[in-house]
Design an enzyme around this catalytic site. Structure first.
Site: not given
Length: 341
Positions: A128, A290, A126, A226, A285
């Site tokens: 960012e 996550d 996941d 993603d 986040h």
């Protein structure tokens, strides 16, 4: 990065229409049992004649009985079987059905009947990425955190994690909105390496665990963004080819929606956790937090009898659906992608 990804998703009309078509295909392809439940999933190596095996009639009859149980009856039966009693009624029904299905299939397998195959490991990712409060339509997101959480599907445990921050090149200064949303500071990315170097360490981490060589594995994400957006954009920005091992993945939102029979609007991370009777742990986040929480959902789904399968892929830069009839195969051995130059 659930909330931010939702904003991106709303702006990407083509992706939304594509996913809607994929959902319709999935619905039209499902096989219905006499009880009204989906037929037990079987691997492509099984022939259609396997469905004539008496075990499937037994499963269908058990499903019909479970459908008539009240929420309290479900909770009592789950407690008797020492199974998890948390979650809404539909989740408990699915859990009990899956328990009996697994029990019947294991008994059948011991007698030479049909059985199922699982990946040895599932790797949850996941990302960012850089962002603005109101991203322009042509905004190029850059990955700033690369986390991975490794699930052993046999022991049903999280067995390892990886996390590195990444230095962005196009927009090296993070926006205040991005810092506040992700908790990633300017100092963290300033001290990090560029994406190609971080990816090399990701590949080495996967290779050390013998994924794709000794063990079969698959990548799992929360949505399509993603891989189809963040990794795709990042590879173009970094002038490297898209890594082969990430070209197919499990979109857990699709898997969750299909398994528990809920609409797409009920497949946000927070909603999935709530419906399963789970709580978010950590900082929303944060890529690693996550990923851990997505892994918790995947583990619960595996415990409830879901066969997580690759359902999306990238081909020629485009997001495509992988049909449920496609052969089940693990991701290839990880290698460092070549330069585009």
């Amino acid at each position: 990065m659930d909330e931010h990804k939702e904003n991106i998703h709303a702006k990407d009309v083509n992706l939304k229409m594509s996913n809607a078509r994929e959902d319709e295909k999935a619905k039209s392809c499902s096989t219905i049992c006499p009880s009204g439940e989906d037929a037990p999933q079987v691997s492509p190596s099984q022939s259609n004649s396997d469905f004539s095996h008496p075990v499937y009639k037994e499963i269908a009859l058990a499903n019909g009985h479970i459908n008539r149980m009240s929420k309290e009856e479900l909770r009592i039966k789950l407690a008797e079987l020492k199974l998890d009693t948390r979650g809404v009624k539909d989740v408990m029904k699915k859990r009990l059905k899956s328990h009996y299905k697994k029990q019947k299939l294991m008994q059948s397998a011991a007698e030479g009947g049909p059985t199922d195959t699982y990946y040895d490991y599932i790797c949850v990712v996941d990302f960012e990425a850089t962002c603005e409060e109101d991203n322009p339509s042509d905004y190029l997101h850059e990955i700033i955190e690369f986390p991975m959480v490794l699930i052993n599907t046999h022991t049903l445990e999280i067995v390892d994690t990886f996390q590195e921050y990444v230095k962005p090149e196009l927009n090296p200064k993070l926006s205040d909105f991005c810092v506040k949303l992700t908790g990633i500071t300017q100092k963290m990315v300033d001290e990090a390496d560029p994406f190609p170097e971080v990816l090399q360490r990701v590949v080495a981490w996967l290779q050390e665990r013998e994924l794709g060589t000794k063990y079969k594995y698959a990548i799992l994400t929360d949505g399509a963004w993603d891989m189809s957006k963040f990794l795709n954009i990042q590879c173009r920005t970094s002038r490297i080819r898209y890594p082969q091992f990430a070209k197919k993945w499990i979109n857990i939102r699709k898997s969750y929606g299909n398994f528990y029979k809920v609409p797409r609007t009920q497949t946000k991370l927070s909603t999935m956790l709530e419906k399963l009777g789970l709580k978010y742990e950590g900082r929303p986040h944060s890529g690693l937090d996550d990923s851990r929480n997505i892994a918790k959902i995947a583990l619960r789904m595996l415990q409830d009898g879901c066969q997580l399968r690759v359902n999306e892929r990238m081909h020629a830069g485009q997001l495509l659906s992988v049909p449920s009839s496609a052969p089940v195969e693990g991701a290839p051995p990880p290698h460092n992608p070549r330069s585009r130059d």
